[in-house]
Design a protein around this motif. Sequence first.
Motif: not given
Length: 707
Positions: A10-14, A131-135, A138-141
């Motif tokens: 949620p923080a990165v989405d923000g 696709s997703s990457v590892m962050l 966690h996987r993140y778009p």
Amino acid sequence: MDLLDAHLIPAVDGVAFGLLLFVVAAGLSLAFGTAGVLNLSHGTLYAIGAYTGAELSDGTWGGLALGLAAGTAAACVAGAGLSAATAPLARRGHLAQALLTFGLALIGGDLLIQLFGADELPVRVPEALDSSVMLLGHRYPAYRLCFIVMAVLLAAFGTWVLTRTRMGAAVRAAADDPQMLAATGHNPRAVHTGVLAAAGALAGAAGVLGAPIIGPGPGTSENVLMLSLVVVVLGGLRSLWATFFAAVAVGEVQTLGVSLVPDLAPYLLFAAMAAVLILRSRFAEPATAHGPEGPAPDPVARLREHLAGRLRRRTRGTAAEASGTAEAPGTPGAPDADRAAGTAGPDRSGAAPRGYGNRVPKWIGRLPGGTAWRQAAPLLVLLVVLISLPALLDAYSISLAGSALALGLLAVSVTILTGYAGLPTLGQTAPFAVGAYATVNLAEAGWTVGPVQIVLSALAAAVFSAVVGPAVVRARGTTVLMITLAIGELTGAVVNQLKSVTGGADGLVGFPATQALWGGEGMVEESELYNYALVVAVVAVALTLLVLRSPAGKLLTGTRGAEARMRASGHPVGRYLLVAHVCAGALAGVGGSLMVTVQQYLSPADVGFEIAAFALLAVVIGGTTSVIGALLGAGLIVATRDWVAGSWPGHGPLLLGVLFVATVYVLPRGLAGLRGGSGGGPSSDAPRPPDQPPPAPAPSPAGKVSP
């Protein structure tokens, strides 16, 4: 670490969401801070880019590039067109601009739906980004991470352009000193057009790139506009980096805030916006005038002088008639000769001087209270028409007429604040909502007698206005618009969250019908409901006019026209404005109560931002100081939205948008201005020199109030 791990996504989405808002808000800040245009259609520019990008997206890099180019270009052209549309309003202040751009937003939204459909469009991104990457485990778009990088680069590039290039210097000069810019050989009009085109391009590019985050669909433009306004208010207009950090903060509240404090998240944004605006107005220099100072004396002294002069004129006129003599044209005792000569001499009724074209039959002026009869004639004609409507219209049209009366009272309350107190408002739907929901809850509790509902709803709305009033009456101009907008949106958030009282998004229906009087039956027939609404509206409008024509009303008018002199003469201007705000809130509460009684249902859409804009438009249609004009404007809006649009289903927003645009251009002083001068009072939107703020009506020698 567990807390960080739980809320990392949620923080990165923000951050991603906030940077999207930054790109949009940067264009809005550029349009407002540099070009001076309060653009309420900025969300529509975003939607143009989003729809275009979604339509051209095919999952390839070429489709993304084509969509970005086409969406940016389309929004850029729309921004340049906006420059041409607002050019005639350059001297009329931000209120006219806000109404025009809101109308253009309604038109643009309807056209986008006709072109692309009413459903949300899917957006296809290139496979490498889909696709997703590892962050941090966690996987993140991948697309959102790419967007974050692009937005940061855009912020850096924009700051460099504004601070390090000749183009940026010209843009900053256009905001600070356009006369000096013209003296250096640059064309301020070309810079103005370029700024709005660039603002549109930013919104369009944000729409294309942000479509996978905030997809194109119904409500997208309104949501983006509101959030962008919050960002601009929090970040200010001078620093792009301040806007950047404000946007990130807003994005975090929208995503991380929902995760951490879901119950408070809906209130945080607009509460922060209101707090910033209030603090700025508190720490700024106290507002001392609503408009430019004129030579008018203190209103109380002016009223005393007028009454004494009227008494002297009547005494001279009586003596002249008794002696059978006639005074020369131009002297105080020869009003008829003055009118015959085409000059402006006072008459014995005490009216303000009139020209030849505005004269009335002499026998009207000789009647006891002849001026009052002339001023009351429009009200009487309107009352006769309203009384006869049930015999002329079908049940549905009668119901619409009742709704128009409710909206008309809301518009009259806006007239009190905007036209007389000089506080342009987009938040009167807040006390309107308080009155409406108070009536529903009273009915469900068994309090179904109409007068009781009206009085208690008005009292609840007045208390609400007294609580928020101190935050409003300190500010002036556009700041008032933004503070009241924040109050209205906070009230809307409460309506959606407090389901036990308001029913939430589903609204309320099925509550007991209102009784006109004690011991009567509940009203269900359209004609009964309309007659009840008409009686309540007549009483409310009559009381409003009595107050506006009283010494208290004249003091309020003087507060707007010569606030600095009122303060210098010892008048508590802040107290006058607060009382006006409370009284206007009570009147709006009565309107909300009437709306519930007539409609027999209540939903959040009935008390939302769109209704606030409609009420302000009704005031502009009628003339900012005309009570009758506000009622007529409300009737025209309801007829356009619900009656005319019924013959062209699905195009109500388009028709209302055309009404907004036509009103701003064709009726700069409203319907009251068509009566020839004093009828509508001076409009706050009247043309003025570029270096002066919007003019405000000063009290006339007779202290007249437009009916």
